[in-house]
Design an enzyme around this catalytic site. Sequence first.
Site, PDB file in Angstrom:
ATOM      1  N   ALA A  32      -0.469   0.170  -1.217  1.00 38.18           N
ATOM      2  CA  ALA A  32      -0.523   1.638  -1.329  1.00 38.18           C
ATOM      3  C   ALA A  32      -0.173   2.151  -2.727  1.00 38.18           C
ATOM      4  CB  ALA A  32       0.411   2.248  -0.287  1.00 38.18           C
ATOM      5  N   ARG A  43     -10.011   6.744 -12.244  1.00 42.56           N
ATOM      6  CA  ARG A  43     -10.722   8.031 -12.179  1.00 42.56           C
ATOM      7  C   ARG A  43     -10.624   8.761 -13.507  1.00 42.56           C
ATOM      8  NH1 ARG A  43      -7.736   8.789  -7.263  1.00 42.56           N
ATOM      9  NH2 ARG A  43      -8.963   7.670  -5.734  1.00 42.56           N
ATOM     10  N   GLU A  56      -2.193  -9.276  -6.619  1.00 40.36           N
ATOM     11  CA  GLU A  56      -1.701  -9.175  -5.235  1.00 40.36           C
ATOM     12  C   GLU A  56      -1.542 -10.585  -4.688  1.00 40.36           C
ATOM     13  OE1 GLU A  56      -0.514  -7.031  -2.835  1.00 40.36           O
ATOM     14  OE2 GLU A  56      -0.381  -8.919  -1.740  1.00 40.36           O
ATOM     15  N   SER A  62      -4.887  -2.767  -0.256  1.00 40.00           N
ATOM     16  CA  SER A  62      -4.985  -1.395   0.274  1.00 40.00           C
ATOM     17  C   SER A  62      -5.147  -1.356   1.791  1.00 40.00           C
ATOM     18  CB  SER A  62      -6.166  -0.664  -0.377  1.00 40.00           C
ATOM     19  OG  SER A  62      -6.012  -0.644  -1.764  1.00 40.00           O
ATOM     20  N   CYS A  66       0.986   0.801   8.509  1.00 40.90           N
ATOM     21  CA  CYS A  66       1.325   1.840   9.496  1.00 40.90           C
ATOM     22  C   CYS A  66       0.476   1.691  10.764  1.00 40.90           C
ATOM     23  CB  CYS A  66       1.086   3.234   8.919  1.00 40.90           C
ATOM     24  SG  CYS A  66       1.731   3.441   7.257  1.00 40.90           S
ATOM     25  N   ASP A 308       7.697   1.484  -1.940  1.00 39.54           N
ATOM     26  CA  ASP A 308       8.902   0.975  -1.273  1.00 39.54           C
ATOM     27  C   ASP A 308       9.873   0.273  -2.213  1.00 39.54           C
ATOM     28  OD1 ASP A 308       7.764   1.876   1.039  1.00 39.54           O
ATOM     29  OD2 ASP A 308       7.587  -0.088   2.001  1.00 39.54           O
ATOM     30  N   ASN A 330       1.824   6.433  -1.458  1.00 42.19           N
ATOM     31  CA  ASN A 330       0.521   6.941  -1.902  1.00 42.19           C
ATOM     32  C   ASN A 330       0.681   8.046  -2.942  1.00 42.19           C
ATOM     33  OD1 ASN A 330      -1.934   5.751  -0.421  1.00 42.19           O
ATOM     34  ND2 ASN A 330      -0.345   5.874   1.134  1.00 42.19           N
ATOM     35  N   TYR A 451       0.037  31.673  16.657  1.00 46.05           N
ATOM     36  CA  TYR A 451       0.399  31.671  18.081  1.00 46.05           C
ATOM     37  C   TYR A 451      -0.814  31.971  18.959  1.00 46.05           C
ATOM     38  CZ  TYR A 451       1.387  33.727  22.574  1.00 46.05           C
ATOM     39  OH  TYR A 451       1.325  34.022  23.918  1.00 46.05           O
TER      40      TYR A 451
HETATM   41  C1  FAD Z   1       4.662  -1.759  11.138  1.00 45.88           C
HETATM   42  C2  FAD Z   1       4.783  -0.696  10.078  1.00 45.88           C
HETATM   43  C3  FAD Z   1       4.495   0.617  10.399  1.00 45.88           C
HETATM   44  C4  FAD Z   1       4.602   1.602   9.425  1.00 45.88           C
HETATM   45  N1  FAD Z   1       4.327   2.902   9.776  1.00 45.88           N
HETATM   46  C5  FAD Z   1       4.439   3.879   8.837  1.00 45.88           C
HETATM   47  C6  FAD Z   1       4.139   5.223   9.174  1.00 45.88           C
HETATM   48  O1  FAD Z   1       3.759   5.527  10.314  1.00 45.88           O
HETATM   49  N2  FAD Z   1       4.276   6.167   8.208  1.00 45.88           N
HETATM   50  C7  FAD Z   1       4.671   5.853   6.928  1.00 45.88           C
HETATM   51  O2  FAD Z   1       4.746   6.754   6.077  1.00 45.88           O
HETATM   52  N3  FAD Z   1       4.950   4.569   6.583  1.00 45.88           N
HETATM   53  C8  FAD Z   1       4.853   3.592   7.505  1.00 45.88           C
HETATM   54  N4  FAD Z   1       5.125   2.284   7.156  1.00 45.88           N
HETATM   55  C9  FAD Z   1       5.599   1.988   5.798  1.00 45.88           C
HETATM   56  C10 FAD Z   1       4.449   1.786   4.837  1.00 45.88           C
HETATM   57  O3  FAD Z   1       3.572   0.811   5.313  1.00 45.88           O
HETATM   58  C11 FAD Z   1       5.005   1.384   3.487  1.00 45.88           C
HETATM   59  O4  FAD Z   1       5.897   2.376   3.076  1.00 45.88           O
HETATM   60  C12 FAD Z   1       3.922   1.222   2.449  1.00 45.88           C
HETATM   61  O5  FAD Z   1       3.061   0.178   2.772  1.00 45.88           O
HETATM   62  C13 FAD Z   1       4.557   0.965   1.081  1.00 45.88           C
HETATM   63  O6  FAD Z   1       3.557   0.734   0.147  1.00 45.88           O
HETATM   64  P1  FAD Z   1       3.880  -0.089  -1.165  1.00 45.88           P
HETATM   65  O7  FAD Z   1       2.597  -0.202  -1.919  1.00 45.88           O
HETATM   66  O8  FAD Z   1       5.048   0.477  -1.842  1.00 45.88           O
HETATM   67  O9  FAD Z   1       4.368  -1.502  -0.653  1.00 45.88           O
HETATM   68  P2  FAD Z   1       3.622  -2.600   0.214  1.00 45.88           P
HETATM   69  O10 FAD Z   1       2.687  -1.988   1.177  1.00 45.88           O
HETATM   70  O11 FAD Z   1       4.679  -3.496   0.740  1.00 45.88           O
HETATM   71  O12 FAD Z   1       2.764  -3.376  -0.864  1.00 45.88           O
HETATM   72  C14 FAD Z   1       3.358  -4.137  -1.867  1.00 45.88           C
HETATM   73  C15 FAD Z   1       2.406  -5.264  -2.170  1.00 45.88           C
HETATM   74  O13 FAD Z   1       2.893  -5.958  -3.313  1.00 45.88           O
HETATM   75  C16 FAD Z   1       2.654  -7.326  -3.129  1.00 45.88           C
HETATM   76  N5  FAD Z   1       3.592  -8.032  -3.991  1.00 45.88           N
HETATM   77  C17 FAD Z   1       4.948  -7.987  -3.952  1.00 45.88           C
HETATM   78  N6  FAD Z   1       5.466  -8.722  -4.943  1.00 45.88           N
HETATM   79  C18 FAD Z   1       4.425  -9.233  -5.608  1.00 45.88           C
HETATM   80  C19 FAD Z   1       4.327 -10.083  -6.741  1.00 45.88           C
HETATM   81  N7  FAD Z   1       5.417 -10.554  -7.350  1.00 45.88           N
HETATM   82  N8  FAD Z   1       3.102 -10.435  -7.179  1.00 45.88           N
HETATM   83  C20 FAD Z   1       1.982  -9.976  -6.565  1.00 45.88           C
HETATM   84  N9  FAD Z   1       2.020  -9.171  -5.484  1.00 45.88           N
HETATM   85  C21 FAD Z   1       3.228  -8.804  -5.033  1.00 45.88           C
HETATM   86  C22 FAD Z   1       2.875  -7.564  -1.647  1.00 45.88           C
HETATM   87  O14 FAD Z   1       2.198  -8.713  -1.208  1.00 45.88           O
HETATM   88  C23 FAD Z   1       2.318  -6.272  -1.039  1.00 45.88           C
HETATM   89  O15 FAD Z   1       0.970  -6.405  -0.628  1.00 45.88           O
HETATM   90  C24 FAD Z   1       5.006   1.267   8.118  1.00 45.88           C
HETATM   91  C25 FAD Z   1       5.292  -0.065   7.789  1.00 45.88           C
HETATM   92  C26 FAD Z   1       5.181  -1.037   8.756  1.00 45.88           C
HETATM   93  C27 FAD Z   1       5.499  -2.464   8.394  1.00 45.88           C
END
Ligand code: FAD
Length: 477
Positions: A32, A43, A56, A62, A66, A308, A330, A451
Amino acid sequence: MSIGTGTGMGMSGAGGTGRHAGERLVVVGGDAAGMSAASQARRLKGPAELEIVAFERGHFSSFSACGIPYWVGGDVSDRDLLIARTPEEHRARDIDLRMRTEVTEIDVAGGRVRARDLDSGAQYWTAYDKLVIGTGARPIRPELPGIDAPGVHGVQTLDDGQALLDTLAGTRGRHAVVVGAGYIGVEMAEALINRGYEVTVVNRGREPMSTLDPDMGRMVRTAMEGLGITMVNGAAVTEVLTGDDGRVRAVATEDGEYPADVVVLGVGVRPETGLAEAAGLPLGAHGGLLTDLAMRVRGHENIWAGGDCVEVLDLVSGRERHIPLGTHANKHGQVIGTNAGGGYATFPGVVGTAVSKVCDLEIARTGLREKDALRAGLRFVTATIESTSRAGYYPDASPMTVKMLAEHRTGRLLGVQIVGREGAGKRVDVAAVALTAGMTVERMTALDLGYAPPFSPVWDPVLVAARKAARVVEQQR
Ligand SMILES: Cc1cc2nc3c(=O)[nH]c(=O)nc-3n(C[C@H](O)[C@H](O)[C@H](O)COP(=O)(O)OP(=O)(O)OC[C@H]3O[C@@H](n4cnc5c(N)ncnc54)[C@H](O)[C@@H]3O)c2cc1C
């Protein structure tokens, strides 16, 4: 294994790509935050001006974690529906996304990252002019006997989701234990119920959904029990017990044993910042990277971080927090991509809004809980009301509870929690806007909300709570 030695612009990958005339943006993490940043930068700047290389380590780019509970539960039929953009689609937009490639080191002084191709083992350095860190969070996996037994699953990635589905398809027993009762735990409880399992949720806290105050969490517990879920609260798992075949057979706490043909872990995450820490980048008290308003890593002009792996400013308490949500990731990516692409954007902070559900029970919160307000040194009043989702006389009106916190004397809105059925959850967005605007609860009572009987009572439940909170503030002045 080979280690490329190139440090210049021309040595970006195994074999090098030739000197690029423009700048190079390197992105670590292909979900994300990272890919939103890459896409937004693209863009704003074409490939002649900005080369974008993204790494990755997983199999997917992507994707929507969730959506995993709904895919596992059967509401979403196909894994691929959860993939917003494939690596090929990114590459078609001139983003050089390298899958199954892990960044193992960031050399800040040298302006380069070292990556390892996880399939071939080859390692190489890639120089950057601008760097984005979007490494996400790491699920907590308690160090317990039996935790690695077949049948114990996390749900962080699409691979995790597929592994869980494979286990469900391969087990005849119908007992599932979910460890943890945060929003992922309750969503997975629903998924397993939908798959026909008898579900037990083992939870360390007094009530499920510790993002709510316990009085609101209690309502969630009652509703979950009403759905046939066995709730074991105030209990820590001590061991995952295995059978003769080595597979999970039960989960043990100090007080008992709960049969399990499958176990799902939902006990939270920590920022994935080992790489950043080793590179000497600044981390906060919660282990997340610290950034400025432009999502630039503090003290580093050409490094951004989002999603995160960062801490965010809580606009209500004024404190840094770690809130791992896709909605923030996002937005961070959008801001980072704008800035890395030569524009200007900021991310002001969050008010802590979240919504989830277990079966037909919707759960929402924004702002501070009582304990957050106490921790922030704020004096506050609370008001809790019962109302309905539609006019009481309209078919299918369902009950809803709204709890509101307001600052003592000033009446400034501090937080809202909502538990109810259809139409309850997203009502929290009104409160999120009011919080962002710094409204008092009295000011909220005059909000011009829509309403009609099918949508709400003439006084929307959020406004009923605001009226009650305003009265309490007035009485205590
Ligand atoms: C089951 C579940 C349900 C969820 N539901 C919700 C929801 O309803 N609403 C909401 O807002 N959020 C939800 N979330 C949280 C949301 O998915 C995360 O907040 C979001 O994915 C964070 O995005 P990110 O890009 O920061 O991290 P991530 O999605 O964790 O992506 C980080 C990426 O970096 C890669 N990476 C890490 N270190 C390295 C490295 N050294 N080299 C290369 N690649 C690396 C990882 O493989 C990963 O693909 C949910 C999460 C889960 C697990």
